[in-house]
Design a protein around this motif. Structure first.
Motif, PDB file in Angstrom:
ATOM      1  N   LEU A  80     -18.884  38.073 -18.859  1.00 33.78           N
ATOM      2  CA  LEU A  80     -18.927  38.082 -17.403  1.00 33.78           C
ATOM      3  C   LEU A  80     -20.182  37.356 -16.949  1.00 33.78           C
ATOM      4  O   LEU A  80     -21.300  37.815 -17.209  1.00 33.78           O
ATOM      5  CB  LEU A  80     -18.949  39.533 -16.911  1.00 33.78           C
TER       6      LEU A  80
ATOM      7  N   LYS B 241     -14.036  45.552 -16.466  1.00 35.76           N
ATOM      8  CA  LYS B 241     -13.878  44.445 -17.415  1.00 35.76           C
ATOM      9  C   LYS B 241     -13.759  44.993 -18.845  1.00 35.76           C
ATOM     10  O   LYS B 241     -12.959  44.512 -19.646  1.00 35.76           O
ATOM     11  CB  LYS B 241     -15.101  43.523 -17.315  1.00 35.76           C
TER      12      LYS B 241
ATOM     13  N   ASP C 264     -12.092  40.975  -8.113  1.00 36.46           N
ATOM     14  CA  ASP C 264     -12.188  42.023  -9.141  1.00 36.46           C
ATOM     15  C   ASP C 264     -11.239  43.172  -8.793  1.00 36.46           C
ATOM     16  O   ASP C 264     -11.237  43.655  -7.653  1.00 36.46           O
ATOM     17  CB  ASP C 264     -13.631  42.576  -9.197  1.00 36.46           C
TER      18      ASP C 264
END
Lengths: 356, 246
Positions: A52, B82, B114
């Motif tokens: 990320l 995630k 997200d």
């Protein structure tokens, strides 16, 4: 085991993967950007690895902690002003005993400073945040150690649950060199596993976890900190590391860490070739500091020479640990620039000429 | 379920709750509890709170909970999701945490779409620290740092949902509810969480709340300020709804 010709940042990524790292969060900053880039390449080869790229270093730090709470071995990398911003997250990790791993590539400071080299993030990395510095900081000295300590950092973090840092610099991260890579099994290194803090599948139905870093009462926080300090002190003998290079018969002992210690070693070799009794004491863990060993190394010596690319962050740390030693301390302090063996040799010769 | 019943997902051991008397956030979180009950998600939910009044709910629910730092709840939730995409991730923040100190996290999270759900409590001031100017403070509203009332030079009231709607993906759910409209808020919560469960994307809700202690208002004045004065500036309703939820 195999020999590979690699750049320091790539060595870090290979070590992290060997140690079971599963996710990286980060924000680009020199000299640690290549760690992210190499990790991003690895995620293409192995889609179970996650990555990320966040909007800033605060986000990188907190997203890393989110992933760790979910049970992943996650890590980050940063430098200089990014290391400053990330202290927000590291402070929470310290408070909540979360096993974070961060690779810090020191660059010149204060402020934006320079982008490749310095040793000015010692205090920040060891004691940043509004806490007590209950952190583990390994200071590496070159390519092979980046691999060895990348593996070790994850194990230390997940075993003892204190934020763990591998402190290098842009010289180390950006230098190409030959490194021996290996799997932990080859060296019989046991890899510590990671379990979720939240939504743990092992938990009983209708039992829930509530985690916080804020306390209602002053005494509540005092008790938590006393407990953390106790664990840190108990852990210290198990993890503290140093390199002692010819200090036993030395008249003068050089104190240096990181890449400067590698340079100091060259100076010691050269001086020894001339028959001069000089040694090097190099703390590998800056925090916790190898206090007792440092004190023994300076007993009855003519002097100590502290060498660092900073105006005295390491010197201050050393003095705090060896107090009340009466051994004279000399210094070679060059913030933001590299140090050559000849400069150290010159300084040592001056000290050796001094009358007792 | 009766509007007055305590939610099953509330942690009975920590009641009465820690919010001030008359606080709208306690109402908003009671309705959230009912939404969690109706969706049956307590076992697979993580609830992350910001700093400010929202941290008072760190042990409010029988769900796995993490209390973070000011403005940093969103990135922590992003990292968790995630790492564990099957989890339902809910972030609770205040107007300072979302629109000021954590604004860039909120913006970038919506830009990435997200798949998390964010609930932001708007009480028009920084309440935990004693009632200072917030991004959501109304013009002319007095706070401890705007003793003459908010002037235009201190910025216009921050319209978060409207802004996010402009930059978000199509499958985003964005709405503004109020702590005193039970049915509307319950439905919004359920949609904002379902949007994540169904794997569509980012969901955001602002909830207008009351802060009698810092507003220095009695019960009726608190209701009037939130339901009339604030609702004039911050219109209630759904602002962006994915087709699948219409």
């Amino acid at each position: 085991m195999k020999k590979e010709f690699l750049m320091g940042s790539e060595v870090i990524v290979k070590g992290a993967i060997a140690s079971g790292a599963q996710m990286m969060t980060g924000y680009p900053i020199t000299p640690t950007t290549e760690i992210m880039e190499h990790w991003a390449e690895e995620t293409v080869k192995n889609p179970t690895l996650k990555f990320l790229q966040t909007e800033d270093e605060m986000s990188a730090g907190f997203a890393m902690m989110g992933a760790i709470l979910a049970g992943k071995k996650a890590f980050t990398a940063s430098a200089g002003p990014g290391n400053v911003l990330m202290q927000d997250a590291f402070s929470m990790a310290e408070s909540m005993r979360l096993p974070t791993v961060a690779f810090i590539g020191q660059r010149g400071g204060p402020s934006t400073g320079t982008v490749i080299y310095s040793q000015q993030e010692v205090t920040l990395t060891c004691f940043g945040g509004n806490g007590e510095g209950l952190r583990i900081v390994y200071s590496t000295a070159g390519g092979q150690e980046l691999y060895d300590y990348a593996i070790k950092a994850f194990n230390t973090a997940w075993k003892y649950r204190f934020p763990t840092f591998v402190l290098s610099d842009g010289y180390q991260n950006k230098t190409l060199g030959t490194v021996e890579t290996y799997s932990p099994q080859e060296k019989e290194i046991e890899i510590i596993s990671s379990n979720p803090y939240l939504l743990n599948p092992q938990k009983q139905k209708d039992s829930f976890t509530h985690l916080r870093n804020t306390y209602n009462l002053e005494q509540e926080l005092a008790d938590v900190l006393a407990d953390h300090k106790k664990h840190f002190t108990e852990m210290t003998p198990e993890i503290v590391e140093f390199e002692d290079y010819h200090t036993l018969d030395a008249e003068v002992v050089i104190f240096a860490h990181g890449i400067v210690a590698a340079v100091a070693k060259l100076a010691v070799d050269s001086l020894r070739n001339e028959g001069k009794k000089v040694g090097l004491f190099r703390p590998i863990t800056l925090n916790p500091f190898p206090k007792e060993s440092a004190i023994s190394a300076i007993l009855n010596k003519k002097g100590i020479l502290v060498v660092e690319s900073s105006l005295g962050q390491f010197e201050g740390m050393l003095k705090a640990n060896i107090y009340p030693s009466s051994t004279p301390i000399y210094t070679l302090k060059k913030p933001a620039v590299g140090i050559m063996p000849n400069e150290i040799i010159e300084k040592i010769n001056e000290i050796l000429l001094k009358k007792d | 379920m009766s509007e007055n019943a305590l939610p099953k997902s509330w942690n009975k051991e920590t009641k009465p709750h820690k919010f001030c008397p008359g606080c709208g956030q306690a109402l908003a979180l009671k309705i959230l509890g009912h939404a969690i009950d109706e969706l049956g998600i307590a076992q697979n939910l993580i609830y992350a709170t910001d700093i400010g009044c929202s941290l008072l709910s760190w042990d409010m629910f029988n769900v796995d909970t993490i209390q973070t730092h000011h403005g940093r709840t969103v990135p922590l939730c992003v990292g968790f999701k995630k790492a564990k995409p099957g989890a339902i991730v809910l972030s609770l923040t205040g107007d300072g945490g979302g629109y000021a100190i954590g604004a860039q996290h909120l913006l970038n999270s919506v830009m990435r779409n997200d798949p998390i759900t964010i609930i932001l409590i708007n009480n028009a001031n920084y309440a935990m620290t004693g009632g200072q100017l917030a991004p959501t403070t109304l013009l002319k509203q007095k706070t401890t740092t705007t003793p003459k009332g908010r002037e235009i030079i201190q910025g216009r009231p921050f319209k978060g949902p409207e802004m996010l709607a402009q930059i978000s993906a199509d499958d985003t759910y964005i709405a503004r509810g109020i702590s005193t409209n039970y049915q509307q808020l319950l439905n919004m919560y359920k949609k904002a969480i379902s949007n994540q469960i169904d794997g569509r994307g980012f969901s955001f809700m602002e909830v207008i709340s009351m802060c009698p202690v810092n507003w220095h208002t009695n019960a009726q004045e608190s209701l009037d300020f939130s339901e009339i004065e604030m609702a004039k500036v911050y219109p209630l309703g759904e602002i962006k709804v994915p087709k699948a939820l219409t």
